[in-house]
Every structure is written in structure tokens, then in C-alpha cells.
Scaffold this active site. Structure first.
Site, mmCIF file in Angstrom:
data_model
loop_
_atom_site.group_PDB
_atom_site.id
_atom_site.type_symbol
_atom_site.label_atom_id
_atom_site.label_comp_id
_atom_site.label_asym_id
_atom_site.label_seq_id
_atom_site.Cartn_x
_atom_site.Cartn_y
_atom_site.Cartn_z
ATOM 1 N N ARG A 1 0.867 -1.188 0.000
ATOM 2 C CA ARG A 1 0.000 0.000 0.000
ATOM 3 C C ARG A 1 0.898 1.231 0.000
ATOM 4 O O ARG A 1 1.859 1.304 0.763
ATOM 5 C CB ARG A 1 -0.896 -0.011 1.232
ATOM 6 N N GLU B 1 -9.312 7.420 5.636
ATOM 7 C CA GLU B 1 -10.009 7.574 6.920
ATOM 8 C C GLU B 1 -11.018 8.725 6.853
ATOM 9 O O GLU B 1 -10.959 9.688 7.608
ATOM 10 C CB GLU B 1 -9.009 7.757 8.062
ATOM 11 N N GLU C 1 -5.413 -0.790 7.494
ATOM 12 C CA GLU C 1 -4.424 -0.346 8.487
ATOM 13 C C GLU C 1 -4.615 -1.104 9.789
ATOM 14 O O GLU C 1 -5.717 -1.113 10.346
ATOM 15 C CB GLU C 1 -4.551 1.156 8.788
#
Length: 365
Positions: A69, A160, A262
């Protein structure tokens, strides 16, 4: 005799056929390596579990990881995490047979639930032009990856985005505007490659109320996506049980695959670079000490929870900033070369630059 053989075959079949969610290793066994290019530029070294120095991506791949990522900022002060910087890392990863998740922050710096700052170059744009900027930036980066033969396999449109993106225009106090911006990113991804999966990513992976509110609104406002992404840090985001319940619920409620983009856990409480660590507890989550074994056990547990998502909808997980070791100059603030790294005690390499047991646990999850 024929009836006995038939019965025996049925019994053997029942023992060997497993539910897709429980069969074999996870589809995604990944690591965020966004800091790797800068680490290497400032002299960072990486060693396998036997202490042999080598290419960090080779060490990850040899341990069983199959995805990386990479975050993308628009115009960061230090010039890293840009199109030019991710292209060589993507090429190296793809050469090793690894896949690629690109994480667009749509900012010049960190974007997360507490801040979604517009890039300086976009600050005065009205909504229509802001949506076009999202489209153009997304397309530009992804098309460059495609041209060099390293097409992104997954793309996050935002990072996020609990409260939306590109505040104030894209704040989800105005869901139609949030949808406009997110769909601009989606359209750019699909124009480059219809096969690339679009991820929408929230933090607070144990908060089911947040996820239901957010994705119910996404459905009501026509926001397009393929995969639900979550951050789950066990010392911040609720118990393992609430995380599992939320993961299972959102996968089945929205009929989308889920991926933990994550997660992390410390292997020590010690500091390596003179900058205070973010997590300093000797046991940040009950039963999992901040030791190499505790780190490996936690990543294995998170992987097992993803594996158990109903209907095979649990894709896998990424260890966040697995290669962000305590290299001087590679701090958290792109505008401050003197800043340090508060995360090196959660990397997958120890303070002798050697691969930790958690790396193999993740690669075989």
C-alpha cells in the site's frame, strides 16, 4: 459394497471441503510501505530474519506478503509520497509479483478523521472545479502507473474519511457534496482500469454505529465503491470482539468485501530515534504484550478475524508502515526535517533492521 463406498466418499468430502472464508491463506497479506522510498534515501537498511541485508520488498515477498500500500499526497513539502516517488516502488513490487493498493489522501499532508485539509493548490476552487481536480489528480497518478505496466489493483478514494474529505466542501455535513467528490475519484479509477477495485476507508474499525451511519448515507446518496476498508488499531478502536462484530455486520449488510487497510502493534516499548513513541504501554491490549511474540500474535488474531467474515467477504489486512524504522530524516512531518518517527516500535523490522516474527505471521495468515 457400492453403498459403503458412496458413504465413505461423502464423509471424505465433508472433511475436505471448507467454507471459502476459512479456506487457505487470505487473498491480501499486505504492508503499507509509504515511507520506504524516503527511508532508503536516508540510508535505511533492511535485513531478513537471519540478518542478511537486502531489498525490503524482497524480504516482504519472501515472507509471504503479496500486496503493498502506497499513500499519495498532492504537493508535500518534502517531495515524497507523490506520483514520481511511488512509480519506482510500484515497479519493484510488481516485479516481485506483488499487487498494489494506492491510497489517495487528497491533501499535501496527512488526512485522517481529525483533519482533511485541501491541497494548497485547490483551496480556492468551487465545488465543480474541486471535483474536477480530484478526477484529474486521480487519473494522472493511476494512468502513469498503468503506462509503466504497474496498474493499481485497488485504490482508496480518500483516507479515513469518517467525516468526509477536502473540508469544508466535502464534509459529510453535506452528503451530496461528499458524494460528488468521491464519485469523481471513482470515475477516474474506472476510466484507467475497470478491473481496479475502489475502496472507501473509515477508521475506528470497532464502531458499528459509525459504519452503519456512514454506509447507509453512502447508499442513500449514490456513492459508488467496491470494497469497504477499515482501520483497526486494537489499543484505540475497541475490543477484538467489537471489531469482529462490526466487520461481519458491514460485510453482510452492504454485500461488499472488507479489508483492513491499516493495523499495527508494538514489538517493544523502547525508543530508537529519540522521538517519543505513540504507543508506550507494556501491554497495549490485554493478553498481548509489546514484544515480538505479542506483535506476531496480534497480527495473527486480526487476520483470523478477517478470515472468519461470512461468505468469504474478508479479503485480508495491511500492516501499517511496516518499513518505517527509526531512520534520521524520515520523520512524520514532511515540512520539518528534524521531526522524528513515533512509530518505529510498531514496524515489522527491529532496531537491528531485522525482520520480526510478525512479518512471517502476516505472510502466512
Amino acid at each position: 459394497m457400492k453403498r459403503v463406498l458412496t458413504t465413505l466418499l461423502l464423509v471424505l468430502a465433508s472433511l475436505t471441503v471448507t467454507h471459502p472464508a476459512q479456506a487457505g491463506v487470505l487473498r491480501i497479506r499486505g504492508a503499507d510501505v509509504s515511507s520506504l522510498a524516503k527511508s532508503e534515501a536516508y540510508g535505511g537498511l533492511y535485513r531478513d530474519a537471519r540478518g542478511r541485508a537486502g531489498d525490503a520488498l524482497r524480504i516482504l515477498s519472501d515472507a509471504g506478503l503479496n500486496y503493498i500500500r502506497l499513500k499519495v499526497w498532492v504537493n508535500p513539502a518534502d517531495g515524497y509520497n507523490t506520483k514520481a516517488r511511488i512509480l519506482p516502488i510500484a515497479k519493484r513490487a510488481k516485479a516481485r509479483g506483488m499487487k498494489l493498493l494506492v491510497d489517495f489522501h487528497y491533501s499535501d499532508t496527512w488526512a485522517d478523521p481529525g483533519k482533511q485539509f485541501k491541497p494548497a493548490a485547490w483551496e480556492s476552487l468551487p465545488l465543480d472545479r474541486l471535483a474536477q481536480a480530484v478526477y484529474d489528480h486521480t487519473y494522472d497518478v493511476l494512468a502513469a502507473l498503468r503506462r509503466q505496466g504497474t496498474t493499481a489493483d485497488m485504490v482508496q478514494v480518500g483516507n479515513e474519511i469518517n467525516g468526509g474529505l477536502l473540508w469544508p466542501d466535502g464534509s459529510n455535513s453535506d452528503w451530496p457534496s461528499t458524494a460528488r467528490l468521491l464519485n469523481a475519484g471513482y470515475d477516474a479509477v474506472k476510466r484507467v482500469s475497470r478491473a481496479t477495485e475502489v475502496v472507501l476507508h473509515l477508521a475506528n474499525g470497532g464502531d458499528n454505529g459509525l459504519y452503519r451511519w456512514w454506509f447507509d448515507n453512502a447508499a442513500a446518496h449514490g456513492i459508488r465503491y467496491d470494497v469497504i476498508g477499515l482501520s483497526y488499531y486494537p489499543y484505540w478502536h475497541g475490543t477484538l470482539e467489537t471489531f469482529q462484530a462490526n466487520l461481519n455486520d458491514v460485510a453482510t449488510r452492504y454485500g461488499r468485501p472488507v479489508v483492513v487497510v491499516e493495523t499495527a502493534y508494538p514489538f517493544t516499548t523502547e525508543d530508537d530515534d529519540g522521538w517519543p513513541n505513540i504507543i508506550v504501554s507494556a501491554e497495549p491490549y490485554p493478553g498481548y504484550p509489546a514484544t515480538p511474540q505479542g506483535q506476531a500474535a496480534m497480527l495473527a488474531k486480526v487476520a483470523d478475524i478477517v478470515r472468519q467474515v461470512p461468505d468469504g467477504l474478508g479479503l485480508g489486512l495491511f500492516a501499517w508502515e511496516a518499513t518505517w524504522t527509526g531512520v534520521k530524516g524520515n520523520g512524520w512531518d514532511p515540512a520539518d526535517p528534524a521531526s522524528g518517527n513515533g512509530w518505529e516500535n510498531q514496524a515489522l523490522f527491529d532496531y537491528a533492521d531485522r525482520a520480526l516474527p510478525a512479518l512471517r505471521a502476516l505472510g502466512h495468515s
